[in-house]
Write a protein that holds these residues in place. Structure first.
Motif, PDB file in Angstrom:
ATOM      1  N   GLN A 152       0.794  -1.120  -0.032  1.00 48.72           N
ATOM      2  CA  GLN A 152       0.305   0.135  -0.058  1.00 48.72           C
ATOM      3  C   GLN A 152       0.819   1.093   0.111  1.00 48.72           C
ATOM      4  O   GLN A 152       0.484   2.318  -0.810  1.00 48.72           O
ATOM      5  CB  GLN A 152      -0.959   0.032   1.199  1.00 48.72           C
ATOM      6  N   ASP A 153       2.000   1.094   0.452  1.00 52.27           N
ATOM      7  CA  ASP A 153       2.812   2.377   0.719  1.00 52.27           C
ATOM      8  C   ASP A 153       3.206   2.798  -0.504  1.00 52.27           C
ATOM      9  O   ASP A 153       3.519   4.059  -1.079  1.00 52.27           O
ATOM     10  CB  ASP A 153       4.174   2.010   1.437  1.00 52.27           C
ATOM     11  N   LYS A 154       3.453   2.025  -1.586  1.00 52.27           N
ATOM     12  CA  LYS A 154       3.847   2.524  -3.106  1.00 52.27           C
ATOM     13  C   LYS A 154       2.473   2.844  -3.831  1.00 52.27           C
ATOM     14  O   LYS A 154       2.622   3.583  -4.752  1.00 52.27           O
ATOM     15  CB  LYS A 154       4.259   0.886  -3.960  1.00 52.27           C
ATOM     16  N   VAL A 155       1.374   2.561  -3.142  1.00 55.56           N
ATOM     17  CA  VAL A 155      -0.033   3.054  -3.995  1.00 55.56           C
ATOM     18  C   VAL A 155      -0.453   4.311  -3.460  1.00 55.56           C
ATOM     19  O   VAL A 155      -1.073   4.985  -4.185  1.00 55.56           O
ATOM     20  CB  VAL A 155      -0.708   1.943  -4.219  1.00 55.56           C
ATOM     21  N   ASP A 156      -0.223   4.549  -2.171  1.00 53.14           N
ATOM     22  CA  ASP A 156      -0.901   5.715  -1.463  1.00 53.14           C
ATOM     23  C   ASP A 156      -0.571   7.037  -2.355  1.00 53.14           C
ATOM     24  O   ASP A 156      -1.702   7.715  -2.619  1.00 53.14           O
ATOM     25  CB  ASP A 156      -0.280   5.929  -0.033  1.00 53.14           C
ATOM     26  N   GLY A 157       0.393   7.304  -2.613  1.00 51.69           N
ATOM     27  CA  GLY A 157       0.885   8.478  -3.332  1.00 51.69           C
ATOM     28  C   GLY A 157      -0.027   8.832  -4.800  1.00 51.69           C
ATOM     29  O   GLY A 157      -0.509   9.947  -4.882  1.00 51.69           O
ATOM     30  N   VAL A 158      -0.218   7.673  -5.328  1.00 53.74           N
ATOM     31  CA  VAL A 158      -0.506   7.570  -6.638  1.00 53.74           C
ATOM     32  C   VAL A 158      -2.145   7.897  -6.548  1.00 53.74           C
ATOM     33  O   VAL A 158      -2.897   8.556  -7.330  1.00 53.74           O
ATOM     34  CB  VAL A 158      -0.230   6.198  -7.370  1.00 53.74           C
ATOM     35  N   GLN A 159      -2.747   7.270  -5.592  1.00 55.33           N
ATOM     36  CA  GLN A 159      -4.172   7.341  -5.119  1.00 55.33           C
ATOM     37  C   GLN A 159      -4.458   8.659  -4.691  1.00 55.33           C
ATOM     38  O   GLN A 159      -5.484   9.383  -5.495  1.00 55.33           O
ATOM     39  CB  GLN A 159      -4.721   6.522  -4.010  1.00 55.33           C
ATOM     40  N   GLN A 160      -3.648   9.406  -4.212  1.00 50.57           N
ATOM     41  CA  GLN A 160      -3.826  10.777  -3.620  1.00 50.57           C
ATOM     42  C   GLN A 160      -3.713  11.824  -4.863  1.00 50.57           C
ATOM     43  O   GLN A 160      -4.654  12.645  -5.000  1.00 50.57           O
ATOM     44  CB  GLN A 160      -2.704  11.031  -2.665  1.00 50.57           C
ATOM     45  N   LYS A 161      -2.793  11.540  -5.894  1.00 48.79           N
ATOM     46  CA  LYS A 161      -2.752  12.295  -6.713  1.00 48.79           C
ATOM     47  C   LYS A 161      -3.909  12.167  -7.895  1.00 48.79           C
ATOM     48  O   LYS A 161      -4.210  13.147  -8.318  1.00 48.79           O
ATOM     49  CB  LYS A 161      -1.382  12.000  -7.639  1.00 48.79           C
ATOM     50  N   ALA A 162      -4.404  11.116  -8.141  1.00 51.67           N
ATOM     51  CA  ALA A 162      -5.388  10.670  -8.903  1.00 51.67           C
ATOM     52  C   ALA A 162      -6.681  11.457  -8.434  1.00 51.67           C
ATOM     53  O   ALA A 162      -7.495  11.891  -9.049  1.00 51.67           O
ATOM     54  CB  ALA A 162      -5.581   9.317  -9.165  1.00 51.67           C
ATOM     55  N   ASN A 163      -6.963  11.361  -7.073  1.00 52.95           N
ATOM     56  CA  ASN A 163      -7.960  11.883  -6.371  1.00 52.95           C
ATOM     57  C   ASN A 163      -7.778  13.525  -6.545  1.00 52.95           C
ATOM     58  O   ASN A 163      -8.845  14.176  -6.933  1.00 52.95           O
ATOM     59  CB  ASN A 163      -8.220  11.625  -4.909  1.00 52.95           C
ATOM     60  N   GLU A 164      -6.665  14.159  -6.600  1.00 51.66           N
ATOM     61  CA  GLU A 164      -6.426  15.429  -6.647  1.00 51.66           C
ATOM     62  C   GLU A 164      -6.731  15.911  -8.183  1.00 51.66           C
ATOM     63  O   GLU A 164      -7.444  16.937  -8.460  1.00 51.66           O
ATOM     64  CB  GLU A 164      -4.974  15.807  -6.345  1.00 51.66           C
ATOM     65  N   ALA A 165      -6.218  15.022  -8.977  1.00 51.06           N
ATOM     66  CA  ALA A 165      -6.855  15.421 -10.607  1.00 51.06           C
ATOM     67  C   ALA A 165      -8.003  15.292 -10.648  1.00 51.06           C
ATOM     68  O   ALA A 165      -8.862  16.280 -11.313  1.00 51.06           O
ATOM     69  CB  ALA A 165      -5.794  14.394 -11.229  1.00 51.06           C
ATOM     70  N   ILE A 166      -8.936  14.356 -10.090  1.00 51.54           N
ATOM     71  CA  ILE A 166     -10.354  14.370 -10.350  1.00 51.54           C
ATOM     72  C   ILE A 166     -10.994  15.639  -9.805  1.00 51.54           C
ATOM     73  O   ILE A 166     -11.965  16.307 -10.215  1.00 51.54           O
ATOM     74  CB  ILE A 166     -11.009  13.171  -9.523  1.00 51.54           C
ATOM     75  N   ASP A 167     -10.597  16.159  -8.235  1.00 51.73           N
ATOM     76  CA  ASP A 167     -10.912  17.450  -7.912  1.00 51.73           C
ATOM     77  C   ASP A 167     -10.719  18.538  -8.888  1.00 51.73           C
ATOM     78  O   ASP A 167     -11.579  19.316  -9.051  1.00 51.73           O
ATOM     79  CB  ASP A 167     -10.393  17.340  -6.566  1.00 51.73           C
ATOM     80  N   ASN A 168      -9.401  18.576  -9.443  1.00 49.86           N
ATOM     81  CA  ASN A 168      -9.213  19.591 -10.300  1.00 49.86           C
ATOM     82  C   ASN A 168     -10.293  19.582 -11.575  1.00 49.86           C
ATOM     83  O   ASN A 168     -10.546  20.709 -11.971  1.00 49.86           O
ATOM     84  CB  ASN A 168      -7.720  19.617 -10.731  1.00 49.86           C
TER      85      ASN A 168
END
Length: 67
Positions: free
Chosen positions: A39-55
């Protein structure tokens, strides 16, 4: 020939109209991948993807006329 521009526009429209569902999908896929590779390898990607959706969602809100 595939029109990737049109596909991108459709994806942006979907995200604008269904941001919560898109974020749930990102979280679900991220959790499944995280279970496989850590999960430590994926958390940052999930966060960036959710930020992109918000944007994308915020851009759509700005483009729609105020009523």
């Amino acid at each position: 020939m595939v029109d990737f521009g049109a596909m991108g526009d459709k994806a942006k429209d979907f995200v604008g109209d269904h941001a919560d569902q898109a974020k749930q999908g990102v979280d679900k896929v991220g959790d499944a991948v995280g279970d496989k590779i850590g999960q430590d390898k994926v958390d940052g990607v999930q966060q960036k993807a959710n930020e992109a959706i918000d944007n994308l969602n915020n851009q759509g809100d700005q483009q729609q006329p105020q009523q």
